[in-house]
Design a protein around this motif. Structure first.
Motif, short mmCIF file in Angstrom:
data_model
loop_
_atom_site.label_atom_id
_atom_site.label_comp_id
_atom_site.label_asym_id
_atom_site.label_seq_id
_atom_site.Cartn_x
_atom_site.Cartn_y
_atom_site.Cartn_z
N ASN A 38 0.28 -1.10 -0.22
CA ASN A 38 -0.24 0.14 0.35
C ASN A 38 0.61 1.32 0.40
O ASN A 38 0.02 2.57 -0.12
CB ASN A 38 -0.90 0.14 1.15
N LYS A 52 -2.41 8.15 -13.69
CA LYS A 52 -3.79 8.12 -13.48
C LYS A 52 -4.43 7.23 -12.08
O LYS A 52 -2.99 6.92 -11.53
CB LYS A 52 -4.52 7.52 -14.20
N ASP A 53 -5.08 7.11 -11.69
CA ASP A 53 -5.60 6.31 -10.55
C ASP A 53 -5.51 4.53 -10.73
O ASP A 53 -5.55 4.21 -9.48
CB ASP A 53 -7.05 6.94 -9.92
N ASP A 54 -5.19 4.20 -11.73
CA ASP A 54 -4.97 2.92 -11.98
C ASP A 54 -3.15 2.48 -12.42
O ASP A 54 -2.91 1.90 -12.48
CB ASP A 54 -6.20 1.90 -12.57
N LYS A 70 -4.68 0.44 -8.36
CA LYS A 70 -5.72 0.72 -7.49
C LYS A 70 -5.93 1.77 -6.78
O LYS A 70 -4.67 1.51 -5.69
CB LYS A 70 -7.00 -0.77 -7.28
N ARG A 71 -6.84 2.94 -7.02
CA ARG A 71 -6.52 4.29 -6.53
C ARG A 71 -5.20 4.92 -5.35
O ARG A 71 -5.39 4.75 -4.78
CB ARG A 71 -7.84 3.87 -4.82
N GLU A 73 -2.47 7.45 -5.50
CA GLU A 73 -2.11 8.81 -5.11
C GLU A 73 -0.98 9.05 -5.49
O GLU A 73 -0.55 8.98 -4.47
CB GLU A 73 -3.57 8.94 -4.40
N GLY A 86 -2.06 3.63 -2.30
CA GLY A 86 -2.55 3.07 -2.74
C GLY A 86 -2.24 1.55 -2.55
O GLY A 86 -1.95 0.84 -1.82
#
Length: 95
Positions: A38, A52-54, A70-71, A73, A86
């Motif tokens: 994460n 981008k977020d992915d 995913k997600r 940032e 993320g």
């Protein structure tokens, strides 16, 4: 324009090995530290190419680094380092 005096690569490599210097300092290599799935800290980067977020694509000195997940940032960035949060699924190095 004044040119810098540069050491030949083989001499520089010998000095780096003899002094046991970290490669990120000696060559400006990108340094990627991952904490679990994460959090990612990247040092010695030049800029963000795509965000981008992915996926996030980052330009380093000698390569590009693609973080896929995913997600995603960018939590913060400075001239020296950037922290990405993320769900990190892949880290790819592109030439």
């Amino acid at each position: 324009m004044k040119k810098r005096n540069r050491l030949p690569n083989d001499l520089k490599n010998s000095v780096v090995r003899a002094l046991d210097l970290p490669q990120d300092l000696a060559y400006g290599c990108v340094l990627v530290s991952v904490t679990g799935q994460n959090e990612l800290l990247i040092e010695n980067y030049r800029g963000i190419l795509e965000y981008k977020d992915d996926h996030i694509r980052i330009q380093a000195k000698d390569c590009r680094v693609l973080i896929v997940g995913k997600r995603l940032e960018v939590e913060y960035y400075t001239n020296e380092e950037m922290k990405i949060k993320g769900l990190i699924e892949q880290i790819l190095y592109e030439n």
